[in-house]
Design a protein around this motif. Structure first.
Motif, PDB file in Angstrom:
ATOM      1  N   MET A 135      33.722  30.817  59.351  1.00 56.70           N
ATOM      2  CA  MET A 135      34.849  30.076  58.781  1.00 56.70           C
ATOM      3  C   MET A 135      35.280  28.992  59.763  1.00 56.70           C
ATOM      4  O   MET A 135      35.292  29.223  60.981  1.00 56.70           O
ATOM      5  CB  MET A 135      35.998  31.039  58.482  1.00 56.70           C
ATOM      6  CG  MET A 135      37.032  30.472  57.537  1.00 56.70           C
ATOM      7  SD  MET A 135      38.024  31.768  56.768  1.00 56.70           S
ATOM      8  CE  MET A 135      36.826  32.536  55.671  1.00 56.70           C
ATOM      9  N   SER A 168      32.129  36.602  55.896  1.00 51.67           N
ATOM     10  CA  SER A 168      31.881  36.222  54.499  1.00 51.67           C
ATOM     11  C   SER A 168      30.894  37.183  53.848  1.00 51.67           C
ATOM     12  O   SER A 168      30.358  36.898  52.784  1.00 51.67           O
ATOM     13  CB  SER A 168      31.341  34.787  54.426  1.00 51.67           C
ATOM     14  OG  SER A 168      30.157  34.657  55.201  1.00 51.67           O
ATOM     15  N   GLN A 172      39.516  39.559  55.188  1.00 50.31           N
ATOM     16  CA  GLN A 172      38.105  39.339  55.540  1.00 50.31           C
ATOM     17  C   GLN A 172      37.833  39.643  57.006  1.00 50.31           C
ATOM     18  O   GLN A 172      36.681  39.635  57.435  1.00 50.31           O
ATOM     19  CB  GLN A 172      37.695  37.910  55.191  1.00 50.31           C
ATOM     20  CG  GLN A 172      37.633  37.660  53.690  1.00 50.31           C
ATOM     21  CD  GLN A 172      37.118  36.282  53.309  1.00 50.31           C
ATOM     22  OE1 GLN A 172      37.586  35.688  52.349  1.00 50.31           O
ATOM     23  NE2 GLN A 172      36.145  35.753  54.023  1.00 50.31           N
ATOM     24  N   ASP A 205      33.351  32.153  51.192  1.00 51.28           N
ATOM     25  CA  ASP A 205      32.470  31.755  52.288  1.00 51.28           C
ATOM     26  C   ASP A 205      33.191  30.844  53.261  1.00 51.28           C
ATOM     27  O   ASP A 205      32.833  30.765  54.435  1.00 51.28           O
ATOM     28  CB  ASP A 205      31.191  31.092  51.758  1.00 51.28           C
ATOM     29  CG  ASP A 205      31.481  29.885  50.858  1.00 51.28           C
ATOM     30  OD1 ASP A 205      32.657  29.454  50.781  1.00 51.28           O
ATOM     31  OD2 ASP A 205      30.539  29.377  50.233  1.00 51.28           O
ATOM     32  N   ASP A 206      34.259  30.170  52.774  1.00 51.38           N
ATOM     33  CA  ASP A 206      35.079  29.352  53.668  1.00 51.38           C
ATOM     34  C   ASP A 206      36.403  29.045  52.977  1.00 51.38           C
ATOM     35  O   ASP A 206      36.499  29.066  51.746  1.00 51.38           O
ATOM     36  CB  ASP A 206      34.375  28.048  54.034  1.00 51.38           C
ATOM     37  CG  ASP A 206      34.738  27.578  55.443  1.00 51.38           C
ATOM     38  OD1 ASP A 206      35.812  27.997  55.934  1.00 51.38           O
ATOM     39  OD2 ASP A 206      33.974  26.815  56.036  1.00 51.38           O
ATOM     40  N   LYS A 215      32.354  29.201  46.013  1.00 48.34           N
ATOM     41  CA  LYS A 215      32.942  30.386  46.643  1.00 48.34           C
ATOM     42  C   LYS A 215      33.932  30.013  47.740  1.00 48.34           C
ATOM     43  O   LYS A 215      34.156  30.784  48.679  1.00 48.34           O
ATOM     44  CB  LYS A 215      31.838  31.271  47.226  1.00 48.34           C
ATOM     45  CG  LYS A 215      30.947  31.895  46.163  1.00 48.34           C
ATOM     46  CD  LYS A 215      29.943  32.847  46.777  1.00 48.34           C
ATOM     47  CE  LYS A 215      29.095  33.521  45.694  1.00 48.34           C
ATOM     48  NZ  LYS A 215      28.103  34.467  46.286  1.00 48.34           N
ATOM     49  N   SER A 216      34.524  28.832  47.626  1.00 51.47           N
ATOM     50  CA  SER A 216      35.507  28.376  48.618  1.00 51.47           C
ATOM     51  C   SER A 216      36.915  28.440  48.037  1.00 51.47           C
ATOM     52  O   SER A 216      37.108  28.495  46.826  1.00 51.47           O
ATOM     53  CB  SER A 216      35.204  26.941  49.063  1.00 51.47           C
ATOM     54  OG  SER A 216      33.927  26.855  49.654  1.00 51.47           O
TER      55      SER A 216
END
Length: 793
Positions: free
Chosen positions: A1, A38, A356, A373-374, A409-410
């Motif tokens: 991240m 992630s 996370q 993922d970020d 996926k952000s």
């Protein structure tokens, strides 16, 4: 991240709050390296470790780990054949001792509490206790790194000699400081120069003592003299001190040598203790901020119920529900400045990052988090004087970078999107940016002042409006986050309450467009309706609590009545069985007489005897649980399979609802009109039939009894009855029928297998055989006396 979002959301500040709960350097190193993952498997594993540590905290006040230094450099020195100092050995000894204690702690906890810690077990089961090595090191080295007298017999002897010599020197010196010689001294004291005991002598009396001069005062009027008659004693003391030093070096080398083969095991112990210390600190931090374990949603449905920012005072922080991902993927938040929009953005981002990272988060029960993922954030004043960038330009540079990196996926957080430029152009730009982010499928939360974005939030698919509540009566924000309601402009209302003349207010209102006024009126109406609904929910919640209490009282009383009824019924059945037993004994005597008559030649049919005895046995009353309400209720709960979307009946209110979510502990989130409730399985009843009910044949129990009509030698055969697994009353009835059949078939002996178990059936068999007139003798058989052999006659 990315590091920028971690800094923006103050992730390091959260880590700093965990630090005081750490006891080991290895734990601090692990905390410093902590970053959000992630990977879903890692995230769930980390959360489970924290959950196990929280369970230990609840059961045994946490994992007790002493202060431990970083022993990694010491182990590296051991591997190159270096010797460790006393302080270093002391730290290694603490690691060895802690490893044994922590492993024993978990083993005892598992045994005493019958609990299992699946996430932590792979760590503490790998701890190597090394008891003999631990004892050797901690016996030779104390907690301050000093070598003890028990380190070796030679060291003990040398230190005793040193103590004796020092005592002799002090006694001799006292003769000078307290006797007639004291008049020749500058001060009646004993001191040390060059590691030897001396006395301060006035320079004019130097010849009175002889010996060796070791030092002189700054004035030159005092000489520090070692008297002649203590020189030999000081020599012996110095010699023993050198021997002590050599022996201590030998002990350190010896201890280092025995530690060297276990260097890897010691290092592994230190790393495991550091990790356990780290998860223990996470659990303690969770207690401090009243955090709970969130559920992981593979569908990325985020439901942060009653969420609070972890860096705020948890007693004062306003809790809000933040939901995204189920029905919409974008939220447009409008409202006045200082209303809490930015802190709401940061709360969402920071809590997701914490989850996370395997940390519990300050939310309500049944909250869920997703996995990104970020996470990207454009929050705060990004003005850069060095780069000659305005606030608007700096935000645009950041947004351009975000748009280049986002994926489906952000999660993106925009604060005051499009601000810092012409309002019309800024609003258009903000909508275009939101469309570009939405096209990627990225989750977005954006705050803004632009009224155009309220319409955008209403018209766009997968987008919802939200706002921060503002109390125009007190002219203060409430910091309440309101999903589904856009923020309204309060400028005219606030100005009026602050005393701005009415004519100016009216003129301003006339200059405001009709559309804007209608929008504000609509928003005001929505807020009022929402507040009415909330008030109704509060009242309904109170009624729920009262109704549940009444229901519990009613069920307790009903259960008590049913138990009393069941006891009364059982007592009546026992009395009836007692009467039947007396009648059975009389019947046994009659049957015995009839059998005698049959043997003497009278014609009596066997089947008539069996039918008569069977009719008598039918009078026996078996205990019945068919009318037990509690068992019926438990069976109904077990039989119903409820899914999301099913219509159910809420028994408490006699109203229908729809199942919205199935929660992890066997409960359901049910929507009943405007009210959402969490209900247990036994509080609801499925309404529609989802499958035809089919009768299931009860499998026939396999009888272990012997067919007494076939394959039996009627003179000497031995028949067997197996009563294992039977209920008491059924077993006694079966035993009675079996004995009757054995007598009618002229069997000379029988065997009853009853097992050991609780002993109830075994005792019943014994009492039955003892009271039966046809049983001549009986005794226990089998290796565990789980059967009884009886002779009939």
């Amino acid at each position: 991240m990315n590091n920028k979002v971690l800094a923006t959301l103050e992730y390091d500040a959260v880590k700093q709050q965990i630090r005081p709960y750490l006891a080991t350097i290895a734990g601090e190193i692990e905390l410093n390296k902590l970053q959000p993952t992630s990977d879903a498997t890692d995230m769930q594993s980390w959360l489970q470790e924290t959950a196990d540590a929280a369970k230990v905290l609840r059961l045994a006040a946490g994992i007790t780990i002493p202060r431990l230094a970083d022993v990694k450099p010491y182990m590296q020195r051991l591997k190159i054949a270096a010797s460790l100092s006393g302080t270093e050995l002391s730290q290694v000894g603490r690691v060895l001792f802690a490893a044994g204690q922590v492993r024993a702690f978990f083993e005892n906890l598992e045994a005493d509490k019958d609990e299992h810690f699946d996430a932590l077990a792979p760590y503490y089961t790998r701890l190597m206790a090394l008891p003999e090595l631990t004892r050797r090191v901690n016996t030779a080295i104390d907690g301050d790194g000093r070598i003890t007298d028990e380190a070796s017999p030679e060291l003990h002897r040398i230190r005793q000699a040193i103590t004796g010599t020092e005592n002799g020197i002090r006694q001799k010196m006292q003769e000078y400081t307290r006797g007639k010689s004291a008049q020749y001294l500058s001060d009646p004291i004993v001191t040390i120069r060059n590691d030897r005991y001396v006395i301060p002598v006035k320079i004019e009396y130097r010849s009175k003592f002889g010996g060796v001069v070791h030092d002189q005062s700054q004035t030159g009027q005092t000489l520090y003299i070692e008297p002649a008659d203590v020189v030999n004693m000081n020599n012996r003391l110095r010699e023993n001190q050198l021997k002590e030093r050599h022996e201590e070096e030998r002990v350190l080398a010896e201890l280092s040598e025995i530690l060297r083969p276990e260097a890897d095991a010691i290092l592994q112990n230190a790393e495991i203790l550091g990790h356990l210390d780290f998860v223990n600190a996470k659990a303690r931090y969770a207690v401090k901020i009243k955090a709970v374990e969130p559920e992981y949603s593979p569908d990325n449905h985020i439901r942060l119920m009653q969420a609070r920012h972890p860096l705020l005072d948890q007693q004062k922080a306003v809790a809000n529900d933040i939901i995204i991902g189920e029905d919409y993927t974008a939220i447009i938040v409008t409202g006045p400045n200082t209303g809490g929009k930015t802190i709401t953005l940061k709360t969402l981002g920071l809590l997701q990052i914490m989850a996370q990272s395997g940390l519990f988060i300050p939310v309500g029960e049944y909250s869920t988090v997703g996995l990104f993922d970020d996470i990207f954030a454009d929050i705060g004043d990004e003005q850069s004087i060095e780069q000659s960038l305005s606030t608007f330009s700096s935000h645009m540079v950041n947004i351009v970078d975000i748009l280049a990196k986002i994926t489906p996926k952000s999660l993106v957080l925009f604060d005051e999107l499009g601000a810092g430029t012409d309002p019309q152009e800024g609003a258009a730009l903000a909508m275009a940016i939101l469309d570009a982010v939405g096209a990627q499928g990225t989750y977005t939360v954006a705050t803004t002042h632009y009224p155009e974005l309220k319409v955008y939030g209403y018209n766009r698919v997968d987008t919802i409006n939200a706002s921060m509540e503002f109390d125009v009566e007190t002219l203060k924000p409430t910091y309440k986050f309101m999903l589904g309601i856009p923020g309204r402009s309060n400028a005219l209302e606030i100005s009026k309450r602050l005393g701005l003349p009415a004519n100016i207010i009216e003129q301003a209102a006339s200059l405001t467009s009709d559309d804007s006024q209608e929008l504000n009126d609509m928003i005001q109406d929505l807020v009022e309706r929402r507040n009415e609904v909330l008030s109704q929910q509060v009242e309904l919640a109170k009624q729920v609590v009262e109704n549940r209490k009444l229901k519990n009282d009613y069920e307790q009383k009903l259960d008590k009545m049913e138990m009393q009824r069941a006891r009364t019924l059982e007592e009546a059945k026992k009395e009836a069985n007692h009467l039947v037993a007396e009648s059975r004994q009389k019947a046994d005597r009659i049957i015995a007489d009839l059998q005698k008559m049959q043997r003497d030649g009278a014609s009596i049919k066997t089947n008539k005897l069996i039918d008569a005895k069977g009719a008598l046995n039918a009078l026996h009353q078996e205990p019945s649980l068919e009318n037990n309400r509690i068992l019926r209720k438990a069976k109904a709960v077990k039989d119903q399979a409820i899914k999301v979307g099913d219509t159910i009946l809420v028994r408490e209110y006699g109203q229908q609802g729809v199942v919205k979510r199935i929660l992890k502990d066997g409960k359901y989130e049910v929507q009943m009109g405007i009210l959402k409730m969490v209900l247990a399985n036994d509080e609801v009843e499925k309404q529609e039939a989802t499958a035809a009910v089919s009768a299931v044949k009860k499998p026939k129990s396999q009888s272990h009894g012997v067919n007494t009509a076939k394959a039996i030698n009627r003179a000497n055969a031995s028949a067997t009855l197996d009563l294992r697994g039977e209920r008491y009353d059924a077993a006694m009835a079966k035993l009675d029928r079996f004995v009757d059949s054995a007598l009618l078939n002229n069997l000379s002996s029988i065997e009853i297998i009853h097992g050991k178990g609780t002993g109830a059936i075994r005792k019943g068999v014994t009492e039955y055989l003892r009271s039966h007139r046809a049983v001549k003798n009986y005794n226990f058989t089998g290796p565990d006396q789980g059967a009884t052999y009886a002779e009939l006659g």
